[in-house]
Design a protein around this motif. Sequence first.
Motif, mmCIF file in Angstrom:
data_model
loop_
_atom_site.group_PDB
_atom_site.id
_atom_site.type_symbol
_atom_site.label_atom_id
_atom_site.label_comp_id
_atom_site.label_asym_id
_atom_site.label_seq_id
_atom_site.Cartn_x
_atom_site.Cartn_y
_atom_site.Cartn_z
ATOM 1 N N TYR A 107 0.838 -1.189 0.000
ATOM 2 C CA TYR A 107 0.000 0.000 0.000
ATOM 3 C C TYR A 107 0.882 1.251 0.000
ATOM 4 C CZ TYR A 107 -3.277 -3.548 1.662
ATOM 5 O OH TYR A 107 -4.028 -4.688 1.779
ATOM 6 N N ARG A 108 0.316 2.347 -0.515
ATOM 7 C CA ARG A 108 1.025 3.619 -0.501
ATOM 8 C C ARG A 108 0.055 4.719 -0.106
ATOM 9 N NH1 ARG A 108 -0.126 7.114 -4.533
ATOM 10 N NH2 ARG A 108 -1.079 6.355 -6.445
ATOM 11 N N CYS A 109 0.621 5.835 0.228
ATOM 12 C CA CYS A 109 -0.183 7.009 0.549
ATOM 13 C C CYS A 109 -0.797 7.550 -0.744
ATOM 14 C CB CYS A 109 0.699 8.075 1.202
ATOM 15 S SG CYS A 109 -0.143 9.644 1.483
ATOM 16 N N SER A 110 -2.047 7.992 -0.667
ATOM 17 C CA SER A 110 -2.721 8.500 -1.868
ATOM 18 C C SER A 110 -2.290 9.922 -2.227
ATOM 19 C CB SER A 110 -4.246 8.465 -1.665
ATOM 20 O OG SER A 110 -4.612 9.245 -0.541
ATOM 21 N N HIS A 111 -1.513 10.545 -1.322
ATOM 22 C CA HIS A 111 -1.080 11.918 -1.568
ATOM 23 C C HIS A 111 0.411 12.026 -1.882
ATOM 24 C CE1 HIS A 111 -4.821 12.346 0.739
ATOM 25 N NE2 HIS A 111 -4.978 13.511 0.114
ATOM 26 N N CYS A 112 1.208 11.172 -1.248
ATOM 27 C CA CYS A 112 2.660 11.276 -1.392
ATOM 28 C C CYS A 112 3.208 10.061 -2.146
ATOM 29 C CB CYS A 112 3.325 11.362 -0.021
ATOM 30 S SG CYS A 112 2.645 12.675 1.025
ATOM 31 N N VAL A 113 4.359 10.232 -2.734
ATOM 32 C CA VAL A 113 5.016 9.125 -3.427
ATOM 33 C C VAL A 113 6.345 8.840 -2.727
ATOM 34 C CG1 VAL A 113 3.950 9.639 -5.642
ATOM 35 C CG2 VAL A 113 6.120 10.720 -5.047
ATOM 36 N N GLY A 114 6.830 7.634 -2.952
ATOM 37 C CA GLY A 114 8.139 7.296 -2.405
ATOM 38 C C GLY A 114 8.080 6.439 -1.158
ATOM 39 N N TYR A 115 6.863 6.205 -0.617
ATOM 40 C CA TYR A 115 6.741 5.388 0.586
ATOM 41 C C TYR A 115 5.779 4.232 0.320
ATOM 42 C CZ TYR A 115 8.720 9.556 2.756
ATOM 43 O OH TYR A 115 9.516 10.627 3.063
ATOM 44 N N VAL A 116 6.166 3.032 0.743
ATOM 45 C CA VAL A 116 5.352 1.833 0.540
ATOM 46 C C VAL A 116 5.348 1.019 1.833
ATOM 47 C CG1 VAL A 116 5.097 -0.323 -0.753
ATOM 48 C CG2 VAL A 116 5.877 1.732 -1.923
ATOM 49 N N SER A 117 4.219 0.378 2.128
ATOM 50 C CA SER A 117 4.115 -0.480 3.301
ATOM 51 C C SER A 117 3.280 -1.703 2.963
ATOM 52 C CB SER A 117 3.469 0.278 4.461
ATOM 53 O OG SER A 117 3.233 -0.589 5.563
ATOM 54 N N ASP A 118 3.504 -2.806 3.700
ATOM 55 C CA ASP A 118 2.672 -3.994 3.522
ATOM 56 C C ASP A 118 1.538 -4.020 4.542
ATOM 57 O OD1 ASP A 118 4.095 -4.485 5.802
ATOM 58 O OD2 ASP A 118 4.778 -6.489 5.236
ATOM 59 N N ASP A 119 1.355 -2.904 5.278
ATOM 60 C CA ASP A 119 0.311 -2.802 6.290
ATOM 61 C C ASP A 119 -0.507 -1.547 6.044
ATOM 62 O OD1 ASP A 119 -1.300 -2.654 8.520
ATOM 63 O OD2 ASP A 119 0.282 -3.211 9.935
ATOM 64 N N PRO A 120 -1.819 -1.685 5.708
ATOM 65 C CA PRO A 120 -2.644 -0.498 5.428
ATOM 66 C C PRO A 120 -2.867 0.378 6.650
ATOM 67 C CG PRO A 120 -4.008 -2.478 5.536
ATOM 68 C CD PRO A 120 -2.573 -2.943 5.565
ATOM 69 N N ARG A 121 -2.461 -0.102 7.826
ATOM 70 C CA ARG A 121 -2.607 0.707 9.046
ATOM 71 C C ARG A 121 -1.426 1.646 9.252
ATOM 72 N NH1 ARG A 121 -3.400 -4.127 13.218
ATOM 73 N NH2 ARG A 121 -1.508 -4.717 12.079
ATOM 74 N N ALA A 122 -0.399 1.515 8.415
ATOM 75 C CA ALA A 122 0.785 2.363 8.550
ATOM 76 C C ALA A 122 0.460 3.799 8.110
ATOM 77 C CB ALA A 122 1.933 1.805 7.712
ATOM 78 N N ALA A 123 1.166 4.747 8.686
ATOM 79 C CA ALA A 123 0.945 6.160 8.358
ATOM 80 C C ALA A 123 2.115 6.689 7.534
ATOM 81 C CB ALA A 123 0.781 6.976 9.636
ATOM 82 N N CYS A 124 1.793 7.508 6.574
ATOM 83 C CA CYS A 124 2.814 8.123 5.729
ATOM 84 C C CYS A 124 3.693 9.039 6.583
ATOM 85 C CB CYS A 124 2.150 8.929 4.619
ATOM 86 S SG CYS A 124 3.302 9.864 3.596
ATOM 87 N N PRO A 125 5.014 8.882 6.522
ATOM 88 C CA PRO A 125 5.902 9.724 7.338
ATOM 89 C C PRO A 125 5.896 11.188 6.913
ATOM 90 C CG PRO A 125 7.169 8.296 5.882
ATOM 91 C CD PRO A 125 5.754 7.858 5.761
ATOM 92 N N ALA A 126 5.397 11.472 5.706
ATOM 93 C CA ALA A 126 5.394 12.860 5.228
ATOM 94 C C ALA A 126 4.129 13.603 5.638
ATOM 95 C CB ALA A 126 5.550 12.890 3.708
ATOM 96 N N CYS A 127 2.945 12.998 5.367
ATOM 97 C CA CYS A 127 1.682 13.701 5.642
ATOM 98 C C CYS A 127 0.860 13.045 6.745
ATOM 99 C CB CYS A 127 0.851 13.803 4.367
ATOM 100 S SG CYS A 127 0.248 12.197 3.775
ATOM 101 N N ARG A 128 1.333 11.881 7.248
ATOM 102 C CA ARG A 128 0.689 11.157 8.341
ATOM 103 C C ARG A 128 -0.659 10.556 7.975
ATOM 104 N NH1 ARG A 128 4.420 9.379 10.671
ATOM 105 N NH2 ARG A 128 2.951 8.651 12.267
ATOM 106 N N LYS A 129 -1.009 10.539 6.694
ATOM 107 C CA LYS A 129 -2.237 9.865 6.267
ATOM 108 C C LYS A 129 -1.954 8.356 6.130
ATOM 109 C CE LYS A 129 -4.290 13.781 3.794
ATOM 110 N NZ LYS A 129 -5.421 13.912 4.751
ATOM 111 N N LEU A 130 -3.010 7.558 6.269
ATOM 112 C CA LEU A 130 -2.846 6.109 6.191
ATOM 113 C C LEU A 130 -2.536 5.660 4.764
ATOM 114 C CD1 LEU A 130 -5.733 4.798 8.486
ATOM 115 C CD2 LEU A 130 -3.326 5.146 9.047
ATOM 116 N N PHE A 131 -1.843 4.533 4.658
ATOM 117 C CA PHE A 131 -1.503 3.957 3.355
ATOM 118 C C PHE A 131 -2.721 3.189 2.833
ATOM 119 C CE2 PHE A 131 3.387 3.804 3.167
ATOM 120 C CZ PHE A 131 3.485 4.994 3.872
ATOM 121 N N THR A 132 -3.615 3.877 2.167
ATOM 122 C CA THR A 132 -4.887 3.281 1.756
ATOM 123 C C THR A 132 -4.934 2.828 0.305
ATOM 124 O OG1 THR A 132 -5.723 5.499 1.286
ATOM 125 C CG2 THR A 132 -6.192 4.589 3.467
ATOM 126 N N THR A 133 -3.970 3.250 -0.509
ATOM 127 C CA THR A 133 -3.992 2.890 -1.930
ATOM 128 C C THR A 133 -3.246 1.578 -2.147
ATOM 129 O OG1 THR A 133 -4.033 5.227 -2.559
ATOM 130 C CG2 THR A 133 -3.395 3.627 -4.273
#
Length: 221
Positions: A107-133
């Motif tokens: 999953y990745r953040c729908s606003h920022c690029v460059g960050y990926v996680s295998d857990d949709p509960r993780a938060a983007c380190p840039a904007c703190r939104k959840l990795f929902t995409t």
Amino acid sequence: MSNSKVSMKLLIDTKGKRVLFAEAGKDCVDFLFHILSLPVATIIGLLKAQGMVGSLPNLYKSLETLNDTYILPDQKKDTYLKPLPPISSSSVPLLALTDDQLQKKFYRCSHCVGYVSDDPRAACPACRKLFTTALTYVAPPAVEVASEEGGLVKGVVTYMVMDDLMIKPMSTISSIAMLNKFNVKEVGALEEKVVTLGMNEAVKLLKTSLQSKKVLTDVFF
């Protein structure tokens, strides 16, 4: 789950009411050996609807129903309930006892690029939104080897699968030796039967292999 099917030819002793052995090709043998690579949790998950003896199903259900409140923040229940088999995708046989949910997901953040996680509960380190995409995982190409068949065993051989799932290359001599071993006197009592293994039969075969030494007879006769 895969909807593919494989087949094998049974040699049945109608008088003794048993399967003596089966003739099987590469696809079927690859599937049978694939069972050995399945994690315990995957087997329990597959057999829950079939019914299992022992206490492992209770262990599985305990974790499955355990509230996430009791799980450490950096851990996921699916790591234990739906583990990935320790084999590459290029080795999975035509008929694979796996669940679609076991595929890798990122999953990745729908606003920022460059960050990926295998857990949709993780938060983007840039904007703190959840990795929902959700992202689609593409496996790397298989490493080139001498054979391009994939799977485990060679496809130019016919294999003999015994009633207790012992497997070996088949030959005319081995077939005659098996008839002598089983003391078959009446050749007219022998019958050939081609059976197809879809997912239902595969799960029954998996369950029976954990309980019986007459697997082919119990499942197909």
